[in-house]
Design a protein around this motif. Structure first.
Motif, short mmCIF file in Angstrom:
data_model
loop_
_atom_site.label_atom_id
_atom_site.label_comp_id
_atom_site.label_asym_id
_atom_site.label_seq_id
_atom_site.Cartn_x
_atom_site.Cartn_y
_atom_site.Cartn_z
N GLU A 190 1.87 5.50 8.21
CA GLU A 190 0.93 4.87 9.13
C GLU A 190 1.15 3.38 9.08
O GLU A 190 1.09 2.81 8.03
N HIS A 229 6.00 -5.64 13.09
CA HIS A 229 6.11 -4.34 13.76
C HIS A 229 4.99 -4.15 14.76
O HIS A 229 3.94 -4.77 14.66
N ASP A 277 6.13 4.10 4.72
CA ASP A 277 7.04 3.08 5.26
C ASP A 277 6.95 1.78 4.47
O ASP A 277 7.77 0.87 4.67
N HIS A 278 6.01 1.68 3.56
CA HIS A 278 5.85 0.48 2.72
C HIS A 278 6.19 0.76 1.26
O HIS A 278 6.80 -0.06 0.59
N GLU A 285 6.54 0.95 10.30
CA GLU A 285 6.13 1.68 11.49
C GLU A 285 4.63 1.48 11.70
O GLU A 285 3.89 1.24 10.76
N HIS A 323 0.84 -1.21 0.00
CA HIS A 323 0.00 0.00 0.00
C HIS A 323 0.86 1.25 0.00
O HIS A 323 2.07 1.18 0.19
N ASP A 373 0.04 -3.76 6.40
CA ASP A 373 -0.81 -3.29 7.49
C ASP A 373 -2.23 -3.74 7.16
O ASP A 373 -2.61 -3.76 6.00
ZN LIG Z 1 2.85 0.63 8.07
#
Ligand SMILES: [Zn+2]
Ligand SMILES: [Zn+2]
Length: 336
Positions: free
Chosen positions: A336, A298, A36-37, A323, A32, A108
């Motif tokens: 996020e 995480h 952080d991805h 994160e 996504h 996530d």
């Molecule tokens: Zn994330």
């Protein structure tokens, strides 16, 4: 191992690609668009069609190929497909099958249907790679309808008192989830530029969102008295909010369930709403995969992996650079 944990990211030797790598690699599959991805600097990218416009907005001119949810791609000796993760629009779990062995990297995710993102779908697998941002039993989310009712009531009361309602929410995901669900008959909705840029991209790809007004230096603030103002978390901590004068401030985040976080954010209100699974959601998602092996990437990794081992899974913690739900002003706009 279908997937391996390398210094660059999660690696598939059979297909010679990485999933959500945190260092530049030749070929990256991306779950996504959060920063952080989906990082900058990879040779080529593969993501869902629904995730692509936001990735282009954030990463610029990248070499990006897209797939539909459920569509199978053969990459080397690996069969790859993307399945809804329910986290934000376009977010995916990535299923990788090699010689009949199936691994799923979930990035996530959240298991509740937010009425805007493609709802989470369990994907049967032998090994499941999971986050644990809220992987403690204390995290238990109220139904979204209840939280939206609280937000509507807060907004209506502020409007009646002649105040703006300034709500801090992430530019991709949370802001649109709130916008798509609140009662916009209460008043107009103003948006921070970073949120409105994302809104524009999502509307252009066919997602339906209520009308919003982008806040610019020229915006007539007084003409929109009592509006709901969707701000980025960093915008909340800047001079950006001061021009609204009389206002009530609030954050929408899973961390708002912890009193200390709410106080530190110096917001008047905290609404408990997360785009990550709560404790029950994590456990239900893992159970639904039927996986025997679980890798925790995480969040509350060691506590959650220990719990899973006690439940009979073969679970372990892996080091990544993902994160969770960050509230830091510096990065909350994009992470996020
Ligand atoms: Zn994330
Ligand atoms: Zn994310």
């Amino acid at each position: 191992m279908v997937l391996q944990f390398q210094p660059e990211g999660i690696y598939c030797p059979a297909g010679d690609f990485y999933i959500d790598p945190w260092r530049p690699v030749p070929r990256a599959l991306i779950t996504h668009g959060h920063s952080d991805h989906a990082r900058w600097g990879h040779g080529s990218y593969l993501a869902t069609k629904a995730a692509a416009p936001v990735m282009r907005l954030r990463l610029g001119d990248i070499s990006l190929d897209t797939v539909n949810y459920g569509e199978t791609r053969q990459i080397g000796k690996a069969r790859v497909s993307f399945h809804p993760a329910g986290h934000v629009p376009g977010s995916a779990q990535i299923r990788v099958e090699v010689d009949g062995e199936i691994w799923v990297a979930s990035g996530d995710y959240k298991t509740t249907d937010d009425g805007f993102s493609e709802p989470f779908e369990p994907v049967p697998c032998h090994a499941f790679i999971t986050e644990s941002t809220f992987g403690l039993p204390v995290f238990k989310w109220d139904a979204q309808d209840d939280v939206i009712t609280q937000i509507n009531a807060w907004w209506a009361a502020n409007k009646a008192a002649g105040r703006f309602s300034i709500l801090g929410a992430y530019a991709l995901g949370k802001a649109q989830r709130i916008l798509a669900n609140v009662d916009t008959s209460i008043g107009p909705t103003l948006t921070h530029g970073a949120i409105e840029n994302t809104n524009a991209v999502l509307r252009a790809q066919g997602l339906s969102l209520p009308d919003t007004i982008r806040v610019t230096p020229d915006t007539d603030i007084k003409a929109n008295a009592g509006a709901l103002v969707l701000a980025t978390p960093s915008g909340m901590n800047s001079t950006w909010v001061r021009r609204f004068g009389q206002a009530s401030t609030a954050f929408a985040s899973g961390w708002m369930s912890m009193r200390g976080h709410r106080r530190r954010r110096s917001a008047d209100r905290g609404f408990v709403m997360s785009d990550h699974a709560d404790w029950d959601g994590l456990n239900a998602a893992i159970k639904a995969t039927g996986a025997e092996r679980v890798f925790v990437t995480h969040g509350y990794t060691s506590q959650f992996a220990r719990w899973l081992n006690e439940q009979g899974y073969d679970a372990g913690v892996v080091e990544t650079e993902y994160e969770g739900e960050s509230l830091d002003a510096a990065d909350a706009e994009v992470v996020e």
